[in-house]
Design a protein around this motif. Structure first.
Motif, PDB file in Angstrom:
ATOM      1  N   LYS A 316       1.014  -1.503  -0.241  1.00 49.77           N
ATOM      2  CA  LYS A 316      -0.064   0.142   0.068  1.00 49.77           C
ATOM      3  C   LYS A 316       0.773   1.398  -0.013  1.00 49.77           C
ATOM      4  O   LYS A 316       1.450   1.452   0.598  1.00 49.77           O
ATOM      5  N   ALA A 317       0.493   2.245  -1.094  1.00 45.57           N
ATOM      6  CA  ALA A 317       1.351   3.759  -1.527  1.00 45.57           C
ATOM      7  C   ALA A 317       0.994   4.706  -0.404  1.00 45.57           C
ATOM      8  O   ALA A 317       1.397   5.612   0.055  1.00 45.57           O
ATOM      9  N   LYS A 318      -0.280   4.708  -1.097  1.00 48.48           N
ATOM     10  CA  LYS A 318      -1.661   5.433  -0.496  1.00 48.48           C
ATOM     11  C   LYS A 318      -2.762   5.242  -0.700  1.00 48.48           C
ATOM     12  O   LYS A 318      -3.213   4.457  -0.992  1.00 48.48           O
ATOM     13  N   ASP A 422       6.876   4.602  -1.833  1.00 44.65           N
ATOM     14  CA  ASP A 422       7.519   6.427  -0.863  1.00 44.65           C
ATOM     15  C   ASP A 422       6.848   6.789  -2.639  1.00 44.65           C
ATOM     16  O   ASP A 422       6.411   8.275  -2.574  1.00 44.65           O
ATOM     17  N   ALA A 423       7.827   7.025  -3.540  1.00 43.78           N
ATOM     18  CA  ALA A 423       7.480   7.357  -5.442  1.00 43.78           C
ATOM     19  C   ALA A 423       6.394   7.430  -5.437  1.00 43.78           C
ATOM     20  O   ALA A 423       5.284   8.817  -6.171  1.00 43.78           O
ATOM     21  N   VAL A 424       5.276   6.239  -5.692  1.00 41.62           N
ATOM     22  CA  VAL A 424       3.989   6.112  -6.112  1.00 41.62           C
ATOM     23  C   VAL A 424       3.485   7.196  -4.761  1.00 41.62           C
ATOM     24  O   VAL A 424       2.133   7.890  -5.462  1.00 41.62           O
ATOM     25  N   VAL A 426       3.949  10.200  -3.475  1.00 43.52           N
ATOM     26  CA  VAL A 426       4.100  11.530  -3.015  1.00 43.52           C
ATOM     27  C   VAL A 426       3.532  11.631  -5.101  1.00 43.52           C
ATOM     28  O   VAL A 426       2.570  12.939  -4.965  1.00 43.52           O
ATOM     29  N   ALA A 427       3.509  10.635  -5.995  1.00 43.51           N
ATOM     30  CA  ALA A 427       2.665  10.936  -7.038  1.00 43.51           C
ATOM     31  C   ALA A 427       1.316  11.139  -7.067  1.00 43.51           C
ATOM     32  O   ALA A 427       0.827  11.894  -7.772  1.00 43.51           O
ATOM     33  N   THR A 428       0.832  10.109  -6.221  1.00 44.51           N
ATOM     34  CA  THR A 428      -0.390  10.303  -6.237  1.00 44.51           C
ATOM     35  C   THR A 428      -1.057  11.133  -5.254  1.00 44.51           C
ATOM     36  O   THR A 428      -2.334  12.077  -6.092  1.00 44.51           O
ATOM     37  N   GLU A 429      -0.320  12.156  -4.350  1.00 47.90           N
ATOM     38  CA  GLU A 429      -0.806  13.036  -4.178  1.00 47.90           C
ATOM     39  C   GLU A 429      -0.441  14.366  -5.075  1.00 47.90           C
ATOM     40  O   GLU A 429      -1.899  14.969  -5.071  1.00 47.90           O
ATOM     41  N   ARG A 430       0.264  14.437  -5.973  1.00 46.45           N
ATOM     42  CA  ARG A 430       0.199  15.202  -7.067  1.00 46.45           C
ATOM     43  C   ARG A 430      -0.121  15.142  -8.245  1.00 46.45           C
ATOM     44  O   ARG A 430      -1.560  16.293  -8.308  1.00 46.45           O
ATOM     45  N   VAL A 431      -0.918  14.267  -8.268  1.00 41.71           N
ATOM     46  CA  VAL A 431      -1.469  13.224  -9.302  1.00 41.71           C
ATOM     47  C   VAL A 431      -2.979  14.247  -8.298  1.00 41.71           C
ATOM     48  O   VAL A 431      -4.116  14.129 -10.113  1.00 41.71           O
ATOM     49  N   LEU A 432      -3.826  13.588  -8.016  1.00 41.56           N
ATOM     50  CA  LEU A 432      -5.341  14.044  -7.565  1.00 41.56           C
ATOM     51  C   LEU A 432      -4.518  15.627  -6.328  1.00 41.56           C
ATOM     52  O   LEU A 432      -5.980  15.535  -6.201  1.00 41.56           O
TER      53      LEU A 432
END
Length: 440
Positions: A316-318, A422-424, A426-432
């Protein structure tokens, strides 16, 4: 007439004779011995290695007991028992995990495919098995020779909802179905207190070791009757009906929607998506067939299958839990419910994280779950009180509350290989475009 008794760990002795003994030995049903009832849940619950074959036997047994409790005649009872035995005959490998993929490949879900298989409109075996089964008549011929209408059996399997006017007429034939408006027959297979549900709750609880699936089946059966063409329960079964509703809800949240189970199922689907496999005969394959085919593919597809087999699972990343999300955010997520939009989201997250799209998996519940819509379905049990029929929710605040309780406690879960977690995130928070409210 030859009669055999099968010893089942859930229901005890199950008797088989006549056409039912012939059916259970058919290759179409024997295939189910090699399909796990709970798919890949044994990755989390090691004992969950029971199969669709066992479940089909259990549903057949319970359907027969229900028919007896409702004092149905031999003809009706035989049709109901045949439908119960054959209701999962076309389940794809790993059970529900791949249902949508099979539907996309064939244009039919597993219930509709069952009609095609029973009536002989689709092949019943793979080419490799031609020396064994070539020339065998369809199961429908076997049923007909025993005086059981194949169309009536298929009608019960294929109709997943009760109390719909369209159930009385088969649009393909434009004629009355065998049961007419007698909805109790459908309710034995697809109802709020059906044989399928009772068996899978009890069986899955037994093999997973989870205690939440306890069902007082004997009480339910003893209080079951027919009123105005529908299956109903006497008031004496209210507590047992509440128990069934609670068991179902807790098994869904504890087992069927366990986060790790959802991740490993998504990994299997991703392995198939990135493969070149022909899925047109998915309904004829076993778990082992599909596993072998994916491993033989090699590349990313084979790697994912090997990861599943060796429990090298995505992490689970996010996760954003429903209780922490406001209505506007849930409404925003609805647009990503369709598979095509979800894949776009996965690609966007992967791009921002510098990963291959196959390394990002997004899981978003249905629209009804996100928007907390009331679900009647399996909680709408009919209670006979004197000469009046009322919903269980009129007597039970527990049943009423369960209509609004969703077994999924998150509104979005994004997973990825451990090294990319961790990269995913951060990317999820950015994309959403998540604000501080939803940041880890």
């Amino acid at each position: 007439m030859t009669r055999k008794v099968v010893h089942d760990p859930i229901h005890g002795s199950i008797s088989l004779e006549g056409v039912f003994l012939d059916l259970i030995d058919r290759h179409e049903l024997q295939r189910l011995r090699s399909i796990r009832q709970l798919g890949l849940s044994n990755v989390v619950f090691p004992g969950a290695n029971h199969t669709r074959f066992e479940h089909s036997l259990g549903v057949y047994h319970l359907a027969g007991r229900m028919a007896e409790s409702m004092c149905l005649g031999r003809e009706e009872s035989d049709i109901i028992r045949a439908a119960a035995m054959l209701h999962d005959v076309c389940h794809p490998p790993f059970s529900h995990t791949l249902e949508r993929m099979m539907e996309s490949a064939s244009g039919l879900d597993h219930m509709e495919m069952s009609r095609a298989l029973i009536t002989g409109r689709v092949p019943s075996f793979m080419e490799r098995d031609r020396p064994f089964f070539d020339g065998m008549e369809p199961m429908g011929v076997l049923l007909e020779s025993a005086g059981i209408s194949p169309d009536a059996v298929c009608d019960l399997i294929i109709n997943p909802a009760s109390d719909l006017g369209g159930l009385d007429i088969n649009p393909e034939r434009g004629a009355q179905s065998f049961f007419g408006s007698r909805d109790y027959a459908h309710q034995v297979i697809h109802g709020p207190v059906d044989a399928d549900q009772i068996d899978y709750l009890m069986r899955d609880a037994h093999y997973t070791g989870v205690i939440h699936g306890a069902v007082d089946k004997d009480r339910l059966l003893s209080q079951m009757t027919v009123h105005n063409g529908k299956m109903v329960l006497h008031k004496g079964a209210i507590t047992s009906a509440e128990g069934l509703m609670v068991a179902r809800t807790l098994m869904y949240s504890t087992v069927y929607y366990h986060k790790t189970v959802k991740i490993v199922e998504a990994m299997l689907r991703r392995a198939i998506e990135v493969s070149d496999l022909d899925l047109s005969e998915l309904y004829l394959m076993t778990d082992a067939d599909l596993t072998s085919a994916l491993l033989s593919e090699g590349g990313r597809s084979g790697d994912l299958m090997r990861s599943v087999l060796n429990r090298r699972l995505y992490k689970k990343a996010k996760v954003i839990y429903s209780i922490d999300a406001d209505d506007s955010f849930k409404s925003f997520l609805v647009k990503y419910v369709p598979a095509s939009k979800r894949k776009e989201l996965e690609c966007d997250i992967a791009t921002h994280a510098g990963l291959d799209p196959s390394e990002v998996i997004v899981d978003i519940p249905s629209e009804s779950s996100l928007l907390s819509k009331v679900r009647v379905g399996k909680t709408d049990v009919s209670i006979l009180d004197g000469d009046k029929v009322k919903s269980l929710t009129r007597y039970s605040s527990v049943a009423k509350a369960l209509q609004s309780r969703d077994p999924i406690d998150w509104c979005v879960m994004v997973s990825a290989p451990g090294y990319a977690r961790d990269a995913v995130r951060v990317a999820t928070e950015r994309v959403l475009s998540l604000d501080d409210t939803y940041r880890s």
